[in-house]
Design a protein around this motif. Structure first.
Motif, PDB file in Angstrom:
ATOM      1  N   VAL A   1      49.545  31.236  14.693  1.00  0.00           N
ATOM      2  CA  VAL A   1      48.626  29.884  15.516  1.00  0.00           C
ATOM      3  C   VAL A   1      47.643  31.112  16.815  1.00  0.00           C
ATOM      4  O   VAL A   1      46.349  30.904  16.545  1.00  0.00           O
ATOM      5  CB  VAL A   1      48.996  28.873  16.022  1.00  0.00           C
ATOM      6  N   LEU A   2      48.671  31.030  17.809  1.00  0.00           N
ATOM      7  CA  LEU A   2      47.642  31.653  18.489  1.00  0.00           C
ATOM      8  C   LEU A   2      46.693  33.140  18.374  1.00  0.00           C
ATOM      9  O   LEU A   2      45.974  33.411  18.536  1.00  0.00           O
ATOM     10  CB  LEU A   2      49.072  32.843  19.598  1.00  0.00           C
ATOM     11  N   SER A   3      47.195  33.923  17.678  1.00  0.00           N
ATOM     12  CA  SER A   3      46.832  34.557  16.343  1.00  0.00           C
ATOM     13  C   SER A   3      45.276  34.584  16.199  1.00  0.00           C
ATOM     14  O   SER A   3      44.081  35.030  16.591  1.00  0.00           O
ATOM     15  CB  SER A   3      47.413  35.762  15.551  1.00  0.00           C
ATOM     16  N   ARG A   4      45.234  33.476  15.226  1.00  0.00           N
ATOM     17  CA  ARG A   4      43.897  32.751  14.883  1.00  0.00           C
ATOM     18  C   ARG A   4      43.381  32.036  15.607  1.00  0.00           C
ATOM     19  O   ARG A   4      41.794  32.402  15.700  1.00  0.00           O
ATOM     20  CB  ARG A   4      44.370  31.675  13.673  1.00  0.00           C
ATOM     21  N   THR A   5      43.520  31.849  17.024  1.00  0.00           N
ATOM     22  CA  THR A   5      42.613  31.611  17.520  1.00  0.00           C
ATOM     23  C   THR A   5      42.034  32.480  18.461  1.00  0.00           C
ATOM     24  O   THR A   5      41.052  32.338  18.776  1.00  0.00           O
ATOM     25  CB  THR A   5      43.723  30.829  19.004  1.00  0.00           C
ATOM     26  N   THR A   6      42.542  33.963  18.723  1.00  0.00           N
ATOM     27  CA  THR A   6      41.745  34.429  19.321  1.00  0.00           C
ATOM     28  C   THR A   6      41.088  35.525  18.153  1.00  0.00           C
ATOM     29  O   THR A   6      39.936  35.775  18.597  1.00  0.00           O
ATOM     30  CB  THR A   6      42.772  35.714  19.633  1.00  0.00           C
ATOM     31  N   ALA A   7      41.430  35.466  16.876  1.00  0.00           N
ATOM     32  CA  ALA A   7      40.508  35.816  16.110  1.00  0.00           C
ATOM     33  C   ALA A   7      39.155  35.086  15.990  1.00  0.00           C
ATOM     34  O   ALA A   7      37.615  35.474  15.619  1.00  0.00           O
ATOM     35  CB  ALA A   7      41.543  35.939  14.546  1.00  0.00           C
ATOM     36  N   TRP A   8      39.476  33.820  16.347  1.00  0.00           N
ATOM     37  CA  TRP A   8      38.796  32.810  15.298  1.00  0.00           C
ATOM     38  C   TRP A   8      37.359  33.082  17.168  1.00  0.00           C
ATOM     39  O   TRP A   8      36.061  32.928  17.341  1.00  0.00           O
ATOM     40  CB  TRP A   8      38.770  31.449  15.641  1.00  0.00           C
ATOM     41  N   GLN A   9      38.483  33.173  18.068  1.00  0.00           N
ATOM     42  CA  GLN A   9      37.236  33.297  19.645  1.00  0.00           C
ATOM     43  C   GLN A   9      36.668  34.670  19.665  1.00  0.00           C
ATOM     44  O   GLN A   9      35.108  34.793  19.551  1.00  0.00           O
ATOM     45  CB  GLN A   9      38.035  33.550  20.620  1.00  0.00           C
ATOM     46  N   SER A  10      37.165  35.961  18.699  1.00  0.00           N
ATOM     47  CA  SER A  10      36.523  37.217  18.650  1.00  0.00           C
ATOM     48  C   SER A  10      35.676  36.727  17.825  1.00  0.00           C
ATOM     49  O   SER A  10      34.204  37.661  18.174  1.00  0.00           O
ATOM     50  CB  SER A  10      37.199  38.079  17.899  1.00  0.00           C
TER      51      SER A  10
ATOM     52  N   VAL B   1      37.124  44.168   7.135  1.00  0.00           N
ATOM     53  CA  VAL B   1      37.548  44.870   7.997  1.00  0.00           C
ATOM     54  C   VAL B   1      36.754  46.317   7.895  1.00  0.00           C
ATOM     55  O   VAL B   1      35.853  46.515   9.233  1.00  0.00           O
ATOM     56  CB  VAL B   1      38.946  45.338   8.629  1.00  0.00           C
ATOM     57  N   GLU B   2      37.106  47.163   7.398  1.00  0.00           N
ATOM     58  CA  GLU B   2      36.373  48.069   7.701  1.00  0.00           C
ATOM     59  C   GLU B   2      34.773  48.410   6.698  1.00  0.00           C
ATOM     60  O   GLU B   2      33.711  48.703   7.620  1.00  0.00           O
ATOM     61  CB  GLU B   2      36.674  49.347   6.084  1.00  0.00           C
ATOM     62  N   ARG B   3      33.951  47.079   5.440  1.00  0.00           N
ATOM     63  CA  ARG B   3      32.859  46.772   5.278  1.00  0.00           C
ATOM     64  C   ARG B   3      32.214  45.942   6.472  1.00  0.00           C
ATOM     65  O   ARG B   3      31.003  46.584   7.106  1.00  0.00           O
ATOM     66  CB  ARG B   3      33.380  45.942   4.347  1.00  0.00           C
ATOM     67  N   PHE B   4      32.953  45.210   7.932  1.00  0.00           N
ATOM     68  CA  PHE B   4      32.427  45.023   8.308  1.00  0.00           C
ATOM     69  C   PHE B   4      32.186  46.221   9.416  1.00  0.00           C
ATOM     70  O   PHE B   4      31.008  46.118  10.234  1.00  0.00           O
ATOM     71  CB  PHE B   4      33.357  44.283   9.281  1.00  0.00           C
ATOM     72  N   ILE B   5      33.291  47.135  10.094  1.00  0.00           N
ATOM     73  CA  ILE B   5      33.363  48.338  11.326  1.00  0.00           C
ATOM     74  C   ILE B   5      32.346  48.665  10.525  1.00  0.00           C
ATOM     75  O   ILE B   5      30.783  49.054  11.257  1.00  0.00           O
ATOM     76  CB  ILE B   5      34.230  48.987  11.354  1.00  0.00           C
TER      77      ILE B   5
ATOM     78  N   ALA C   1      33.518  43.632  21.694  1.00  0.00           N
ATOM     79  CA  ALA C   1      33.104  42.873  20.603  1.00  0.00           C
ATOM     80  C   ALA C   1      33.489  42.941  18.839  1.00  0.00           C
ATOM     81  O   ALA C   1      34.294  42.271  18.255  1.00  0.00           O
ATOM     82  CB  ALA C   1      31.634  41.685  20.691  1.00  0.00           C
ATOM     83  N   TYR C   2      32.770  43.859  18.471  1.00  0.00           N
ATOM     84  CA  TYR C   2      33.142  43.968  17.296  1.00  0.00           C
ATOM     85  C   TYR C   2      34.401  45.331  17.804  1.00  0.00           C
ATOM     86  O   TYR C   2      35.082  44.493  16.779  1.00  0.00           O
ATOM     87  CB  TYR C   2      31.871  45.382  17.154  1.00  0.00           C
ATOM     88  N   SER C   3      35.185  45.591  18.126  1.00  0.00           N
ATOM     89  CA  SER C   3      36.039  46.447  18.169  1.00  0.00           C
ATOM     90  C   SER C   3      37.365  45.415  18.338  1.00  0.00           C
ATOM     91  O   SER C   3      38.464  45.027  17.464  1.00  0.00           O
ATOM     92  CB  SER C   3      36.531  46.875  19.437  1.00  0.00           C
ATOM     93  N   THR C   4      37.070  43.878  18.504  1.00  0.00           N
ATOM     94  CA  THR C   4      38.068  43.531  19.261  1.00  0.00           C
ATOM     95  C   THR C   4      38.769  42.576  18.416  1.00  0.00           C
ATOM     96  O   THR C   4      39.493  42.309  17.985  1.00  0.00           O
ATOM     97  CB  THR C   4      37.682  42.244  20.974  1.00  0.00           C
ATOM     98  N   PHE C   5      36.924  42.102  17.168  1.00  0.00           N
ATOM     99  CA  PHE C   5      36.945  41.123  16.325  1.00  0.00           C
ATOM    100  C   PHE C   5      37.759  41.572  15.296  1.00  0.00           C
ATOM    101  O   PHE C   5      39.041  41.202  14.797  1.00  0.00           O
ATOM    102  CB  PHE C   5      36.255  40.941  15.855  1.00  0.00           C
ATOM    103  N   ALA C   6      38.410  43.340  14.786  1.00  0.00           N
ATOM    104  CA  ALA C   6      38.364  43.680  13.786  1.00  0.00           C
ATOM    105  C   ALA C   6      40.505  43.951  14.825  1.00  0.00           C
ATOM    106  O   ALA C   6      40.629  43.563  13.336  1.00  0.00           O
ATOM    107  CB  ALA C   6      37.978  45.208  13.828  1.00  0.00           C
TER     108      ALA C   6
ATOM    109  N   ALA D   1      28.780  47.242  11.638  1.00  0.00           N
ATOM    110  CA  ALA D   1      29.112  46.812  13.255  1.00  0.00           C
ATOM    111  C   ALA D   1      28.493  48.476  13.237  1.00  0.00           C
ATOM    112  O   ALA D   1      27.305  48.002  14.536  1.00  0.00           O
ATOM    113  CB  ALA D   1      29.824  46.065  13.361  1.00  0.00           C
ATOM    114  N   SER D   2      29.251  49.431  13.214  1.00  0.00           N
ATOM    115  CA  SER D   2      29.051  50.555  13.403  1.00  0.00           C
ATOM    116  C   SER D   2      27.351  51.280  13.265  1.00  0.00           C
ATOM    117  O   SER D   2      27.498  52.070  14.403  1.00  0.00           O
ATOM    118  CB  SER D   2      30.066  51.965  13.070  1.00  0.00           C
ATOM    119  N   LYS D   3      26.842  50.934  12.720  1.00  0.00           N
ATOM    120  CA  LYS D   3      24.906  50.955  12.785  1.00  0.00           C
ATOM    121  C   LYS D   3      24.520  50.413  13.940  1.00  0.00           C
ATOM    122  O   LYS D   3      23.010  50.730  15.298  1.00  0.00           O
ATOM    123  CB  LYS D   3      24.835  50.175  11.201  1.00  0.00           C
ATOM    124  N   GLN D   4      25.361  48.834  14.719  1.00  0.00           N
ATOM    125  CA  GLN D   4      24.251  48.754  15.674  1.00  0.00           C
ATOM    126  C   GLN D   4      24.855  49.667  17.513  1.00  0.00           C
ATOM    127  O   GLN D   4      23.779  48.730  18.622  1.00  0.00           O
ATOM    128  CB  GLN D   4      24.678  46.987  15.636  1.00  0.00           C
ATOM    129  N   VAL D   5      26.077  50.097  17.004  1.00  0.00           N
ATOM    130  CA  VAL D   5      26.390  50.718  18.369  1.00  0.00           C
ATOM    131  C   VAL D   5      26.025  52.134  18.761  1.00  0.00           C
ATOM    132  O   VAL D   5      26.790  52.395  19.512  1.00  0.00           O
ATOM    133  CB  VAL D   5      27.510  50.434  18.864  1.00  0.00           C
TER     134      VAL D   5
END
Length: 158
Positions: A90-99, A146-150, A50-55, A153-157
């Protein structure tokens, strides 16, 4: 029958039953630990995905937003190119929101979800930027978000 033989037989039966009970208890605990470990590992893998897909989705959205921004300003006489860029965005935005929603489902704690939302918000507003300098700055901001997020998030994996 001899009392000593009966006593010996009772001790043997009790010992066998006690040994079976101890084996059952230890095997149950071991199986429970193995099941808990497997469940935790599966959840860790789900988070990692989930985290890598979102990034990746946010960085793709950033790219598609930039392409749409450029198509709108560079090719005003070519509505087809702009329409294609917008459709891809628009397609990319939808994918990002799903992620992002998937991140929210698997994240442990608000820090990760807040950082993910911040990155998404920065990427989602790129089409409202007016100048190329602002665009360049926002593209860098999104990447840093995105770097801050990763990092969090990496602390949880691990």
């Amino acid at each position: 029958m001899n009392m000593q033989a009966i006593f010996t037989a009772c001790i043997a039966v009790a010992g066998t039953l006690l040994g079976s009970l101890a084996t059952y208890i230890f095997q149950s605990r071991t199986a429970g630990r193995a099941q808990n470990f497997a469940r935790a590992e599966q959840f860790r893998q789900e988070r990692l995905t989930a985290y890598s897909t979102f990034a990746g989705a946010v960085l793709d959205l950033r790219s598609k937003q930039g392409a749409r921004w450029g198509a709108k300003r560079r090719l005003p006489s070519d509505p087809v190119s702009y329409a294609e860029a917008k459709a891809a965005q628009v397609l990319s935005r939808t994918t990002a929101w799903q992620s992002l929603y998937r991140v929210r489902l698997v994240a442990d704690g608000k820090d990760v979800t807040q950082l993910a939302t911040a990155a998404m918000d920065l990427a989602a507003d790129i089409d409202k930027i007016q100048t190329l300098d602002e665009l360049d700055g926002r593209m860098a901001e999104v990447r840093n978000a995105v770097e801050r997020f990763i990092d969090e998030a990496s602390k949880q994996v691990r």
